[in-house]
Enzyme design. Structure first.
Site, short mmCIF file in Angstrom:
data_model
loop_
_atom_site.label_atom_id
_atom_site.label_comp_id
_atom_site.label_asym_id
_atom_site.label_seq_id
_atom_site.Cartn_x
_atom_site.Cartn_y
_atom_site.Cartn_z
CG ASP A 16 -1.90 -0.99 1.36
OD1 ASP A 16 -2.01 -2.05 0.19
OD2 ASP A 16 -2.86 -1.18 2.07
CE LYS A 102 -4.20 -3.82 1.69
NZ LYS A 102 -4.91 -2.89 2.31
CB CYS A 141 -2.36 -2.70 5.27
SG CYS A 141 -3.97 -2.05 5.14
C1 VGL Z 1 -4.84 1.10 5.61
C2 VGL Z 1 -5.77 2.49 7.09
C3 VGL Z 1 -7.21 2.42 6.19
C4 VGL Z 1 -3.30 0.67 5.27
C5 VGL Z 1 -5.92 0.85 4.87
O1 VGL Z 1 -3.02 0.32 4.18
O2 VGL Z 1 -2.70 0.48 6.56
N1 VGL Z 1 -4.83 1.76 6.80
N2 VGL Z 1 -7.08 1.50 5.10
#
Ligand code: VGL
Ligand code: ZN
Length: 193
Positions: A16, A102, A141
């Site tokens: 991410d 995802k 994540c």
């Molecule tokens: C994430 C908060 C909300 C992440 C994803 O990638 O860590 N954190 N959505």
């Protein structure tokens, strides 16, 4: 670390590293962009060693359950097809990077790169036994993906210098590191750059 620690059966998972999680984005992880030079070092080494690179991305519909408007915790972020959902442009992925989307289902949180994706199956098909993991965010994540990877039986090394935490509650990042280590992950403390 001059040459890189990779062995056959390894893969690299970059979690991410998207614009919305970097400074200026919709849900910025403090100093999130600082992971980029570190992870570029690991990506280059993986490519040289012939190690496959997987990149997960948070890829939400506009009405995702994790957004405040629908009762969740977060501001809208990483909405499919928006600039905020794109990988940070300074990250140098190989052309054959395997992208794992995802959090695509409106009603589920989906922090883990293994949740509702075919990542486990793809790793198994590629004969992967050990995963090196870095990216954002350490306490969400990255944590969830590492715990799931361990649960599927993979060995996991966490690239500590290639992660940053949201730290909604101070210390969340360090608690996540301790939890991953307790679950069996190796915390790789040595920085590349
Ligand atoms: C994430 C908060 C909300 C992440 C994803 O990638 O860590 N954190 N959505
Ligand atoms: Zn999200």
């Amino acid at each position: 670390m001059a040459k890189g620690p990779f062995e056959p059966g390894d893969a690299l998972l970059i979690v991410d590293v998207q614009n919305d999680f970097c400074p200026g984005g919709a849900l910025p992880v403090p100093h999130g962009d600082e992971v980029i030079p570190e992870l570029n070092g690991w990506i280059a080494a993986a490519r040289e060693a012939g190690i496959p690179v997987f990149a997960s991305r948070d890829w939400h519909p506009a009405d995702h359950a994790s957004f405040r408007a629908t009762g969740g915790q977060w501001p809208p972020h990483c909405i499919q097809g928006t600039a905020g959902a794109e990988f940070h442009q300074d990250l140098h992925f190989p052309s054959d990077v395997a992208v794992i989307s995802k959090g695509t289902s409106p009603d589920r949180d989906g922090y883990s790169a293994f949740g509702g994706t075919n990542l486990a199956e793809r790793l198994r098909h590629a004969g992967i036994r050990r995963l090196w993991v870095g990216g954002l965010a350490l306490d969400y994540c990255v944590r969830a993906s590492v715990l799931d990877a361990l649960a599927t039986g993979l060995g996991v090394h966490v690239i500590r210098a290639g992660t940053r935490a949201v730290d909604v509650h101070p210390g969340d990042g360090e608690r996540a590191v301790a939890e991953m280590a307790r679950a069996g992950a190796v915390i790789e403390e040595e920085a590349w750059v």
